[in-house]
Design an enzyme around this catalytic site. Sequence first.
Site, PDB file in Angstrom:
ATOM      1  N   ASP A 178      12.525  16.570  11.048  1.00  0.00           N
ATOM      2  CA  ASP A 178      12.195  15.445  11.944  1.00  0.00           C
ATOM      3  C   ASP A 178      11.279  15.553  13.088  1.00  0.00           C
ATOM      4  OD1 ASP A 178      13.564  13.341  13.427  1.00  0.00           O
ATOM      5  OD2 ASP A 178      14.542  14.736  14.977  1.00  0.00           O
ATOM      6  N   GLU A 433      17.824  24.990   9.716  1.00  0.00           N
ATOM      7  CA  GLU A 433      18.583  24.325   8.684  1.00  0.00           C
ATOM      8  C   GLU A 433      18.422  24.279   7.394  1.00  0.00           C
ATOM      9  OE1 GLU A 433      19.196  20.498  10.904  1.00  0.00           O
ATOM     10  OE2 GLU A 433      20.058  21.408  12.853  1.00  0.00           O
TER      11      GLU A 433
HETATM   12  C1  GCB Z   1      18.283  19.227  14.078  1.00  0.00           C
HETATM   13  C2  GCB Z   1      16.944  19.577  13.868  1.00  0.00           C
HETATM   14  C3  GCB Z   1      15.759  19.102  14.686  1.00  0.00           C
HETATM   15  C4  GCB Z   1      16.026  17.740  15.044  1.00  0.00           C
HETATM   16  C5  GCB Z   1      17.259  17.539  15.584  1.00  0.00           C
HETATM   17  C6  GCB Z   1      17.552  15.810  15.905  1.00  0.00           C
HETATM   18  O1  GCB Z   1      19.195  19.563  13.602  1.00  0.00           O
HETATM   19  O2  GCB Z   1      16.859  21.129  13.660  1.00  0.00           O
HETATM   20  O3  GCB Z   1      14.625  19.415  13.959  1.00  0.00           O
HETATM   21  O4  GCB Z   1      14.864  16.924  15.798  1.00  0.00           O
HETATM   22  O5  GCB Z   1      18.304  18.122  14.652  1.00  0.00           O
HETATM   23  O6  GCB Z   1      17.412  15.519  16.977  1.00  0.00           O
HETATM   24  O7  GCB Z   1      18.266  15.389  14.930  1.00  0.00           O
END
Ligand code: GCB
Length: 616
Positions: A178, A433
Amino acid sequence: TPTRGLLYPRDSETREVRRLDGMWRLVRSDPSDPLEGIREKWFSNNLRKTGRQIIPMPVPASYNDITTDNLRDHVGTVWYERTFFVPRSWKVNQRTWLRFSSVHYSAVVWINGRNATSHSIGHLPFEADISGLVSFGAENRITVMCDNRLGSRTIPQGLVYEANTDHGSEPVQSYTFDFFNYAGIHRSVHLYTTPLLHISDVKVTTQLTAEGLGRIDYRIWVDGSQEGRRIQPTHLLVQLRDRDGQVAVHQINKAVYHGTLLVPNANPWWPYLMHPDPGYLYDLQFELYVASNEEEEADALQDAYRLPVGIRSLSWSNDSLLLNGKPLYLRGFGRHEDSDIRGKGLDNALLARDFNLLKWIGANAYRTSHYPYSEESMQFADKHGIMIIDECPAVNIDIFEPQLLEQHMSSLEQLIHRDRNHPSVVAWSVANEPRSHKQGALKYFKSLVNFTRSIADGRPLTAAINANSSTCHLAQFLDIVGFNRYNSWYQNSGRTDMIVNLLTNEAQSWRDKFGKPVIQFEYGGDTMEGMHSLPAFIWSEEYQVELFSRHFKAFDELREKKWFIGEFVWNFADFRTAQTITRVGGNKKGVFTRNRQPKEVAHLLRLRYFALAKEL
Ligand code: GCB
């Protein structure tokens, strides 16, 4: 695995450092023929000869957001080029090194049309001896091919597929992580010299006894081939200077390569708000000598290298993480290297602003989510007493196979090698993750963690996990169990009244199953700055405030159990992502906006972080 290039270039009485930062020229290759430049030998001439459009491109910066056309979404290779002079004086008795702090994702480098080096895995430094490729006292040309494609064996993984577009069939890059896959020469390019006989690597570990005695164990590596013969250094002068430049301890070491310094009444390295004078750094100075044979002649200084060193002990147990014997409670953030226009390019103004915000809000830690951050930021963290959970670039690892494992190990080796001397680093994060509930994950992570443990240099291992405690195959191998959970955002959206129960239960379940310290590495919700709603509604500033308040309640319950050792907000600031329907201009979970101004929740978080600091 590279054994060189992970030591930061610093100038000294025996070394000269220049930067090749500034405006370079960029040419993009055809997305459907990314290797055309190799075939046509674009490196053998000025890029103008390609007949392609020349785009002026700043270094360091991501190339994506500089132009007004579709360079942003380019898939494949781009070529960078510039010229530079090498002084005549560099020819004699020294070597010339070229060092990249980060090119994402992979790079091939030519000097004057001849191959100098190549590297893959972004965010990590690499270097080459270019003494034999440059013309001294003359102009030289450097050409860099940079490839941004991510596949099933890159760290992180991605997928390139062919799609039909208005211009015919074209490759499209997809990825599940993301944040935007910014690319280019992201950090400084250094040109520097070393003497022929020189220090090529340094490692220090420190300890502090309860009586205030500091101990520094050091090891140096020496590169000494000189026109075919090896010259041996006869001794090493080691001096530890305090912040005022006074020599606290010195030692003449005839064993040369390793030794120990004892520092009575050491000034320890403490984190921000844990001591009135956090981030105390000594200057550890190494001087390499060859003794002269003549009575009257002074010994010849071969090389000098200086390293900032913080003296502290780090230890951990099944309940806590301790610094100088004191249990830590981490108050921090997940972050990104991300800003307007420059993308992931190093920017000292942004770096200084971010640290001022971290201090303003009372944080004492952050995680380098989801890749190694700039060496300059690591140095800044040392100086300001901000603790780092240092994460390798393995985000959202999904398909577990041997070649990937090799890359993953290599990324950890390079990261640890680069960052092991920083007092600010309190843990290594082996992944964010990963799909750790999947088939293959158990075997994969067992090997990965075994390997990482063998090189971990006195730090515990952790990861940011989003599987749950009953299905995760990774957590059992870690020293600290970190989890990411979006209560009242991705789950139970709008229901902030469910946070306390769910969160306290989940933390307890990780503890019950693995018996290790537990930390929450991510929680939060997207928030549009300036959007208000009473009562709170998701995406409003009020909702972020309410969501955080309920998390604070849960954390306060968890803190009573000493195994809960920290809370990390997702995210420090808003950041760019790929284009998806769930992201409005990017991820908006920042406590600060992308241009580093506070949202309403920042003021609440500040009250909490300062109150926590006082309590501990
Ligand atoms: C997560 C990820 C991160 C994302 C976040 C989100 O779990 O580790 O990279 O940006 O969620 O905001 O969805």
